[in-house]
Design a protein around this motif. Structure first.
Motif, PDB file in Angstrom:
ATOM      1  N   LEU A  12      39.659  37.144  37.417  1.00 19.98           N
ATOM      2  CA  LEU A  12      40.280  37.638  36.715  1.00 19.98           C
ATOM      3  C   LEU A  12      40.063  38.933  36.722  1.00 19.98           C
ATOM      4  CD1 LEU A  12      41.276  37.047  33.617  1.00 19.98           C
ATOM      5  CD2 LEU A  12      38.944  36.399  33.218  1.00 19.98           C
ATOM      6  N   MET A  13      38.946  40.370  36.739  1.00 20.35           N
ATOM      7  CA  MET A  13      38.564  41.407  37.170  1.00 20.35           C
ATOM      8  C   MET A  13      39.847  41.819  37.634  1.00 20.35           C
ATOM      9  SD  MET A  13      34.833  41.846  36.129  1.00 20.35           S
ATOM     10  CE  MET A  13      34.997  43.389  36.151  1.00 20.35           C
ATOM     11  N   LEU A  14      40.322  40.927  38.921  1.00 18.68           N
ATOM     12  CA  LEU A  14      40.664  41.794  40.290  1.00 18.68           C
ATOM     13  C   LEU A  14      42.672  41.478  39.617  1.00 18.68           C
ATOM     14  CD1 LEU A  14      41.311  42.234  43.081  1.00 18.68           C
ATOM     15  CD2 LEU A  14      41.175  40.457  43.900  1.00 18.68           C
ATOM     16  N   GLY A  15      42.238  40.030  39.484  1.00 21.80           N
ATOM     17  CA  GLY A  15      43.910  40.267  38.517  1.00 21.80           C
ATOM     18  C   GLY A  15      44.531  41.217  36.925  1.00 21.80           C
ATOM     19  N   LEU A  16      43.255  41.946  36.685  1.00 20.60           N
ATOM     20  CA  LEU A  16      43.359  42.618  35.354  1.00 20.60           C
ATOM     21  C   LEU A  16      43.350  44.178  36.263  1.00 20.60           C
ATOM     22  CD1 LEU A  16      40.710  41.488  32.450  1.00 20.60           C
ATOM     23  CD2 LEU A  16      43.510  41.129  32.894  1.00 20.60           C
ATOM     24  N   ALA A  17      42.718  44.339  37.262  1.00 22.49           N
ATOM     25  CA  ALA A  17      43.241  45.434  38.303  1.00 22.49           C
ATOM     26  C   ALA A  17      44.232  46.002  39.245  1.00 22.49           C
ATOM     27  CB  ALA A  17      41.525  45.398  39.037  1.00 22.49           C
ATOM     28  N   VAL A  18      44.714  44.638  39.237  1.00 21.79           N
ATOM     29  CA  VAL A  18      45.744  44.454  39.617  1.00 21.79           C
ATOM     30  C   VAL A  18      47.500  44.734  38.693  1.00 21.79           C
ATOM     31  CG1 VAL A  18      47.686  43.262  41.366  1.00 21.79           C
ATOM     32  CG2 VAL A  18      45.427  43.199  41.983  1.00 21.79           C
ATOM     33  N   ALA A  19      47.106  43.846  37.719  1.00 19.81           N
ATOM     34  CA  ALA A  19      48.195  43.955  36.687  1.00 19.81           C
ATOM     35  C   ALA A  19      48.603  45.231  37.118  1.00 19.81           C
ATOM     36  CB  ALA A  19      47.903  43.579  36.182  1.00 19.81           C
ATOM     37  N   PRO A  20      47.789  46.097  36.352  1.00 17.30           N
ATOM     38  CA  PRO A  20      48.202  47.953  35.499  1.00 17.30           C
ATOM     39  C   PRO A  20      49.151  48.622  36.742  1.00 17.30           C
ATOM     40  CG  PRO A  20      46.175  47.402  35.199  1.00 17.30           C
ATOM     41  CD  PRO A  20      45.906  46.213  35.858  1.00 17.30           C
ATOM     42  N   MET A 244      44.373  34.136  44.479  1.00 12.77           N
ATOM     43  CA  MET A 244      43.577  33.423  43.088  1.00 12.77           C
ATOM     44  C   MET A 244      43.950  32.688  43.296  1.00 12.77           C
ATOM     45  SD  MET A 244      43.214  36.866  40.827  1.00 12.77           S
ATOM     46  CE  MET A 244      45.173  37.085  40.806  1.00 12.77           C
ATOM     47  N   LEU A 245      45.455  31.828  43.373  1.00  9.91           N
ATOM     48  CA  LEU A 245      45.158  30.765  42.894  1.00  9.91           C
ATOM     49  C   LEU A 245      44.839  29.616  43.638  1.00  9.91           C
ATOM     50  CD1 LEU A 245      48.914  30.487  41.294  1.00  9.91           C
ATOM     51  CD2 LEU A 245      46.286  30.346  39.872  1.00  9.91           C
ATOM     52  N   ALA A 246      45.092  29.544  45.051  1.00  9.44           N
ATOM     53  CA  ALA A 246      44.436  28.789  46.052  1.00  9.44           C
ATOM     54  C   ALA A 246      43.018  28.866  46.225  1.00  9.44           C
ATOM     55  CB  ALA A 246      45.067  29.525  47.283  1.00  9.44           C
ATOM     56  N   ALA A 247      42.494  30.807  45.824  1.00 11.19           N
ATOM     57  CA  ALA A 247      41.023  30.090  46.234  1.00 11.19           C
ATOM     58  C   ALA A 247      40.227  29.272  45.173  1.00 11.19           C
ATOM     59  CB  ALA A 247      40.087  31.698  45.599  1.00 11.19           C
ATOM     60  N   LEU A 248      40.609  29.483  43.496  1.00  8.42           N
ATOM     61  CA  LEU A 248      40.490  28.562  42.109  1.00  8.42           C
ATOM     62  C   LEU A 248      40.255  26.737  42.356  1.00  8.42           C
ATOM     63  CD1 LEU A 248      41.355  30.741  39.239  1.00  8.42           C
ATOM     64  CD2 LEU A 248      39.383  30.446  39.680  1.00  8.42           C
ATOM     65  N   ALA A 249      41.849  26.869  43.575  1.00  8.37           N
ATOM     66  CA  ALA A 249      42.158  25.066  43.511  1.00  8.37           C
ATOM     67  C   ALA A 249      41.089  24.619  45.030  1.00  8.37           C
ATOM     68  CB  ALA A 249      43.254  25.297  44.036  1.00  8.37           C
TER      69      ALA A 249
END
Length: 270
Positions: A12-20, A244-249
């Motif tokens: 989740l932190m990685l996603g927040l860093a990529v989005a901006p 990220m989705l593959a890792a969560l799966a």
């Protein structure tokens, strides 16, 4: 479950860093690139003398039927340019056919995806409108392909099939260039060493020699944010989200299939 929560928090932190980063790197719309107050009011008569116009400007020019009118504009990778031209005809004239053609930096004629590239104005028409939407500009292409590439594009407007009586009649023209940013769906793996801009080879050679003389450079127009050459696209964002989705799966599948732990070694009571 602790592993699942820790991995989810880090992703989740990685996603927040990529989005901006993705939001900041999104290109600015080109239809409002510059004010029309600085737009050119004349056209060139050949490729070498083509009048430079930025995307979002409306260039105007006066000419005569039978003339070839030229403009040039920059287009970068991921853009789908659209050229619109309006010709104001004289009060008295016969039927006229007008045509707008677009050429890339190698002066190859580019086909239109859609738009009325050629139109015939009736004898009582006061104006005729033309349009040409090109294919999406690619960051890289095979040498044998005719794909649009980043660089300078040329617009040529002229009348075809004129009668002798209509030759030399005064006309007024308006040309406007805009583009739509397609994004990662048009991204390719590769880029040009330099955009196809007139004089870019001379400029590159001067930079290697350490010379500051740029008098041989023929074109001074480029996109507002410079030439990107296709190094960034939103495909990077979707690739990160897919990872990220593959890792969560994978973590979720492991948690569901591992069971309650190792089986007990105590023999069952008989």
């Amino acid at each position: 479950m602790r592993i699942t929560r820790a991995l989810s928090a880090s992703l989740l932190m990685l996603g927040l860093a990529v989005a901006p980063a993705a939001a900041d790197s999104s290109p600015t719309p080109t239809d409002s690139a510059s004010a029309d107050g600085d737009a050119p009011t004349q056209a060139g008569t050949s490729f070498r003398t083509a009048t430079e116009v930025e995307q979002g400007q409306t260039a105007t020019a006066s000419g005569s039927t039978g003339d070839y009118l030229y403009w040039s504009f920059p287009a970068d990778a991921g853009q789908r340019p659209t050229v619109k031209a309006t010709v104001k005809l004289p009060e008295t004239h016969a039927a006229q056919t007008w045509q707008v053609d677009v050429y890339d930096g190698l002066r190859r004629r580019q086909s239109c995806q859609y738009g009325a590239q050629t139109r015939t104005a009736a004898a009582d028409s006061s104006s005729v409108e033309l349009a040409c939407t090109l294919r999406t500009v690619r960051a890289w292409s095979e040498a044998w392909a005719n794909d649009p590439l980043p660089g300078t594009y040329y617009v040529r407007l002229t009348a075809v099939g004129l009668t002798t009586a209509d030759l030399g009649l005064p006309v007024g023209t308006e040309v406007r260039v805009g583009s739509k940013d397609i994004g990662g769906s048009a991204a390719v793996d590769g880029s040009l060493a330099e955009p196809l801009v007139p004089g870019i080879a001379v400029k590159s050679e001067a930079d290697k020699d350490g010379s500051k003389d740029s008098s041989a450079v023929l074109s001074a127009i480029e996109p507002e944010d410079g030439w990107s050459s296709g190094w960034w696209s939103d495909r990077w964002v979707w690739t990160a989200i897919g990872g990220m989705l593959a890792a969560l799966a994978g973590v979720g599948g492991y948690a569901l299939t591992r069971g309650s732990g190792r089986p007990s070694r105590v023999p069952p009571a008989t």
